[in-house]
Write an enzyme that holds these catalytic residues in place. Structure first.
Site, PDB file in Angstrom:
ATOM      1  N   HIS A  23       0.874  -1.175   0.000  1.00 30.38           N
ATOM      2  CA  HIS A  23       0.000   0.000   0.000  1.00 30.38           C
ATOM      3  C   HIS A  23       0.917   1.233   0.000  1.00 30.38           C
ATOM      4  CE1 HIS A  23      -4.371   1.251   0.902  1.00 30.38           C
ATOM      5  NE2 HIS A  23      -3.710   2.372   0.635  1.00 30.38           N
ATOM      6  N   GLU A  68     -12.320  -0.914  -0.718  1.00 31.15           N
ATOM      7  CA  GLU A  68     -12.413   0.423  -0.113  1.00 31.15           C
ATOM      8  C   GLU A  68     -13.621   1.149  -0.672  1.00 31.15           C
ATOM      9  OE1 GLU A  68      -8.935   2.956  -0.508  1.00 31.15           O
ATOM     10  OE2 GLU A  68      -7.599   1.284  -0.016  1.00 31.15           O
ATOM     11  N   ASN A  85     -11.608  -0.726  -5.426  1.00 34.78           N
ATOM     12  CA  ASN A  85     -11.737   0.491  -4.624  1.00 34.78           C
ATOM     13  C   ASN A  85     -12.610   1.439  -5.410  1.00 34.78           C
ATOM     14  OD1 ASN A  85     -10.005  -0.625  -2.788  1.00 34.78           O
ATOM     15  ND2 ASN A  85      -8.395   0.911  -3.000  1.00 34.78           N
TER      16      ASN A  85
HETATM   17  C1  PNW Z   1      -7.228   5.473  -1.942  1.00 31.61           C
HETATM   18  N1  PNW Z   1      -8.809   9.484  -6.719  1.00 31.61           N
HETATM   19  O1  PNW Z   1      -6.566   6.400  -2.748  1.00 31.61           O
HETATM   20  C2  PNW Z   1      -6.144   4.792  -1.136  1.00 31.61           C
HETATM   21  O2  PNW Z   1      -6.103   3.393  -1.317  1.00 31.61           O
HETATM   22  C3  PNW Z   1      -6.158   5.142   0.317  1.00 31.61           C
HETATM   23  O3  PNW Z   1      -4.899   4.889   0.898  1.00 31.61           O
HETATM   24  C4  PNW Z   1      -6.615   6.566   0.500  1.00 31.61           C
HETATM   25  O4  PNW Z   1      -6.484   7.009   1.827  1.00 31.61           O
HETATM   26  C5  PNW Z   1      -8.068   6.636   0.050  1.00 31.61           C
HETATM   27  O5  PNW Z   1      -8.242   6.101  -1.235  1.00 31.61           O
HETATM   28  C6  PNW Z   1      -8.652   8.035   0.111  1.00 31.61           C
HETATM   29  O6  PNW Z   1      -7.940   8.925  -0.719  1.00 31.61           O
HETATM   30  C7  PNW Z   1      -7.201   7.165  -3.711  1.00 31.61           C
HETATM   31  O7  PNW Z   1      -8.375  10.643  -6.965  1.00 31.61           O
HETATM   32  C8  PNW Z   1      -6.439   8.157  -4.313  1.00 31.61           C
HETATM   33  O8  PNW Z   1      -9.787   9.028  -7.385  1.00 31.61           O
HETATM   34  C9  PNW Z   1      -6.968   8.928  -5.309  1.00 31.61           C
HETATM   35  C10 PNW Z   1      -8.275   8.716  -5.710  1.00 31.61           C
HETATM   36  C11 PNW Z   1      -9.036   7.737  -5.116  1.00 31.61           C
HETATM   37  C12 PNW Z   1      -8.499   6.955  -4.103  1.00 31.61           C
END
Ligand code: PNW
Length: 475
Positions: free
Chosen positions: A127, A378, A301
């Site tokens: 991660h 997620e 996610n």
């Molecule tokens: C995820 N976007 O990241 C990660 O897996 C986590 O570690 C993070 O804390 C969480 O989502 C919230 O940000 C993302 O821009 C990063 O679409 C960017 C995006 C989505 C999720």
């Protein structure tokens, strides 16, 4: 059924798994404890201007020293699964060579505490915390990183293979490529734009090699990958918007799912061929056979849909948390447009629960019988909340986000639903605790539990109570 919680609980299949997710670097802190080595993120976060408010990840939620208390919170939630990640530099400080026994011992205890509480451990191997020496040797631009990762995966499988219920090899390779190597918003802060494309291939290769290594180690749990996906729409019906939305969909979604599920990269439209040369150059004969491993589940996610318009945009990005000026964005031929019709989260992300159904339907349509059972690894949202929890945090907006997305996903996969045929195994809330939200530092709170980053006190929010009642209503 009477209450909204009862109605939602009634939609949950008996064997459907509900859980909460975290990631090591975002909660553990203790960056110098017990022989942990630095990661690329430790170095990146020390550079001025990279993290909102100049925040440091060195303590974060101090989970390394409060693990039993935190798993107690998971236990009282009544969920049946917990998704965590292992910090690679904690168990192998140089990313190659000797193991750090004290690092492994932490996760060994964590797994024992979870199993004693009757909670299934779901373990992510990567991660985003790359051991610093590997980052200095090119990180995911270097093919060798995939081989080092496979060694680490094999060792994790040998040590924990009898206790982990599901293994996630790599979390969101797309975010690492785009934010880390393309735009410079995340570690290691490179602004290579299309020059970042070798990172796609090397992370997918790392996934394939790790899946092989885990199975060779005889792990009893399932093996999968976690990809971030978003349905992509053109801003208008104009052919240029549609063309660029198609290319972005490729860059964001298909580049990561097609090789893993179909064993090939998507066909690149003529307008993007030159840009994609760095990817073609990274591929060697036999790689795609390694990348397409049979998977026990596909981790999804899901946060929000995306809208693309032709032309370079405003040169700022919401996901940094401080709307920083990003010169790299200006050099792209398209930009992210807004959805004026949807409310937004603290990050400015549109709240569009119906789109998780569209996402599931799209995966079904694209991958058909090649699509493994899906676990939503997620789903969650940040909202503005106080630093001190002096009064109870009534995060009804988060409850609304979580309940509506879970419901939409459950309804979508039922007979007659838009994603009928998708086997949906479970859903993990992002996240248990307020944490170090990458470039946004501590300015975006995604937790079911409030963390006071001065006292490190934990205070469950209303959303925690909601999930606890949802679990209780299942029995
Ligand atoms: C995820 N976007 O990241 C990660 O897996 C986590 O570690 C993070 O804390 C969480 O989502 C919230 O940000 C993302 O821009 C990063 O679409 C960017 C995006 C989505 C999720």
């Amino acid at each position: 059924p009477r209450t909204a919680v009862d109605r939602l609980a009634a939609l949950l299949p008996r064997d459907f798994s509900l859980g909460v997710a975290t990631a090591a670097f975002q909660i553990e802190g203790a960056v110098d404890d017990d022989g942990r080595g630095p990661s690329g993120w430790d170095e990146f976060a020390r550079k001025p201007g990279t993290i909102a408010g100049g925040a440091s990840p060195a303590v974060a939620a101090d989970h390394y020293h409060r693990m039993e208390e935190d798993i107690g919170l998971v236990e009282r939630l009544g969920v049946d699964a917990y998704r965590l990640s292992i910090s690679w530099p904690r168990v192998q400080p140089d990313g190659r060579g000797p193991w750090n026994e004290k690092g492994w011992a932490f996760y060994d205890r964590l797994l024992d505490v979870l199993l004693a509480a009757g909670i299934r451990p779901v373990v992510t191997l990567y991660h985003w915390d790359t051991p610093l020496p590997l980052e200095h040797d090119g990180g995911w631009l270097a093919r060798a990183t995939a081989e080092r990762f496979a060694d680490y995966a094999a060792e994790a499988g040998r040590r924990f293979g009898d206790r982990v219920s599901q293994w996630v090899t790599v979390n969101e390779p797309v975010t690492v490529t785009l934010n880390g190597y393309g735009l410079g918003i995340h570690a290691p802060g490179r602004e290579l734009l299309f020059g970042a494309l070798p990172c796609v291939h090397h992370q997918l290769l790392a996934h394939g090699l790790a899946a092989q290594a885990l199975r060779a180690a005889g792990v009893v749990g399932g093996v999968g990958i976690t990809n971030l996906h978003a349905p992509v729409f053109p801003k208008s019906r104009h052919p240029l918007d549609r063309l660029h939305a198609g290319v972005f969909d490729l860059i964001f979604n298909r580049l990561y799912a097609d090789p893993v599920l179909l064993g090939r990269y998507p066909r690149i439209p003529w307008l993007a061929r030159r840009d994609f040369r760095p990817l073609a150059a990274a591929i060697r004969p036999g790689d795609l056979r390694i990348i397409r491993q049979p998977l026990d589940f596909y981790g999804l996610n899901y946060y929000y849909p995306m809208r693309i318009a032709a032309g370079s945009g405003p040169g700022s990005a919401a996901s940094t948390g401080h709307h920083s000026h990003l010169p790299a964005l200006k050099r792209l031929p398209f930009h992210l447009a807004e959805f004026p019709e949807f409310p937004r989260t603290g990050f400015g992300w549109p709240i569009a629960p119906g789109h998780i159904a569209i996402q599931l339907a799209e995966l079904r349509r694209r991958y058909g019988p090649a699509l493994p059972p899906i676990v939503v690894t997620e789903n969650g949202a940040s909202f503005p909340e106080p630093d001190r929890a002096d009064t109870p945090i009534d995060d009804g907006l988060r409850i609304g986000y979580l309940a509506s997305h879970l419901e939409a996903a459950l309804l979508a996969v039922r007979p007659g639903g838009p994603a009928e045929g998708v086997r949906l195994l479970g859903w993990f809330v992002w996240t248990l605790l307020d944490n170090f939200e990458w470039a946004a530092g501590y300015s975006q709170r995604f937790g079911l539990v409030h963390v006071d980053f001065e006292t490190l006190e934990r205070t469950p929010k209303a959303s925690y109570e909601w999930l606890r009642r949802l679990n209780a209503a299942r029995r």
